[in-house]
Enzyme design. Sequence first.
Site, short mmCIF file in Angstrom:
data_model
loop_
_atom_site.label_atom_id
_atom_site.label_comp_id
_atom_site.label_asym_id
_atom_site.label_seq_id
_atom_site.Cartn_x
_atom_site.Cartn_y
_atom_site.Cartn_z
N GLU A 61 -6.01 -2.18 -3.66
CA GLU A 61 -6.52 -0.86 -3.86
C GLU A 61 -6.51 -0.60 -1.91
O GLU A 61 -7.51 0.26 -1.34
CB GLU A 61 -8.02 -0.92 -4.87
N PRO A 266 4.13 -14.85 -3.04
CA PRO A 266 3.48 -14.55 -4.69
C PRO A 266 2.28 -13.86 -4.35
O PRO A 266 1.49 -13.88 -3.41
CB PRO A 266 2.83 -16.11 -4.86
N ARG A 267 1.72 -13.09 -4.74
CA ARG A 267 0.89 -12.01 -5.21
C ARG A 267 -0.14 -12.88 -4.71
O ARG A 267 -1.10 -12.02 -4.63
CB ARG A 267 1.57 -10.95 -6.42
N GLY A 308 -3.19 -12.52 4.57
CA GLY A 308 -3.69 -11.27 5.80
C GLY A 308 -1.70 -11.95 6.08
O GLY A 308 -2.03 -11.08 7.68
N GLU A 309 -0.85 -12.19 6.23
CA GLU A 309 0.58 -11.98 6.88
C GLU A 309 2.21 -11.64 6.49
O GLU A 309 2.61 -11.84 7.06
CB GLU A 309 0.79 -14.09 7.24
N PRO A 334 6.07 -0.14 -2.30
CA PRO A 334 7.30 -0.48 -2.03
C PRO A 334 6.72 -0.16 -0.30
O PRO A 334 7.88 0.13 0.64
CB PRO A 334 8.49 -0.28 -2.79
#
Length: 423
Positions: A61, A266-267, A308-309, A334
Amino acid sequence: MIYALYRGLTDAAGPLVPLLLARRTRAGREDPARRGERLGNASLDRPPGPVIWVHAASVGEVLSVQVLVRRLLERDPRISVLVTTGTVTSARLVAERLPDRAVHQFAPMDRMAFVRRFLDHWKPDLAIWVESEIWPNMLTEMETRGLPIALVNARMSERSFRRWRRLPRLIRRLLGIFRVILPWDERSARNFRALGARGVGTVGNLKFSSDPPDADLEELAAMRAAIGRRPVWLAASTHPGEEAQIAEAHKALAAKRPGLLTILAPRHPDRGAEIAGLVEGMGLRAIRRSETALPEAGTDVLVADTIGEMGIWLRVCPVSFIGGSLVPFGGHNPIEAAQLGAALVYGPHMTNFPDITAQLGQARAAMPVADAAALTVAVGRLLDDPLERRRMARAAAAVAQRNRGVVSTVMATLEPLITPILA
């Protein structure tokens, strides 16, 4: 009746809240220095002038709402924006990306005492919530205070719809508090209307208007140099149950493509050690980005367990698998990969983004796969066929570009709520 029960239970649970927060802190899910914000205790002063409160629960979000925050601030120099989130990861991301005249706080837990403390301090003039946040105590208290509230990029999945349908009077009352509801797709719009919502208008997904994630230029150049001419692909935002399948795909792909590098992001980056251990247990050489800056010649899998990468990974990988889609999570966004020129592959569970996947499918801009075996075939085909890879990437980028104007439509729809607070 149901709301009265909820209100009573949340009031009665007050003594347990410190214990819950302490437990969450030990698990790394709360910032120990800012736990008071979860109780409604502000750690910053309220800025002067009109304050628009934007709530974005977590990382997804936050990424979608950044462009809206900027447009709100550009609307009038008197406006300040308060951004609240509920997760530590999203708070770190917000801290890096907030523009001037925007501040961050953790959202208070939905207990009336905390809610009132929060609202008494911040006194927002307008509230804009993002996606699927419905807090009974906060909503009813804002209604009591006459605070206008909008729900943008609103999402109502089939699962949530079935759950709320069991409480028709409660959800009709809560949805009726929103002045404006802007679902991100037609399915959500139908579900909101079926639950009794008014003021529902579909304008598209704000994520289309978001800028692609940035990348530190020095880090990007170093990563490209380290990878060199090796074939490389990305598994982005993966969930438990997917990483083992990704590792098996790597084995099959590397058998015919020596030097293959798989970047596995990973998320939840805090799973980095777990995932590296799983990959190594399957006979592959893994490194964690959080511990080793760059892959070496013998690295099979780079576990991208940093925050942040994503902008780096999407720029160095010509093929991107969208995680959360080989397991029944519903898939992830996506659009960022499409904006940055990746050929897209995703599994059968992309139910969180039906409109986007439909557009990508119509444009032949992505490869849907049924399972891990099909994923291996699709990624191998794209790694070996640069012409098809570039065609898909161009098609995906065109889909993203066509939808860039969503934020302007959202702002136009919100204007009747913004104008009065500036009078």
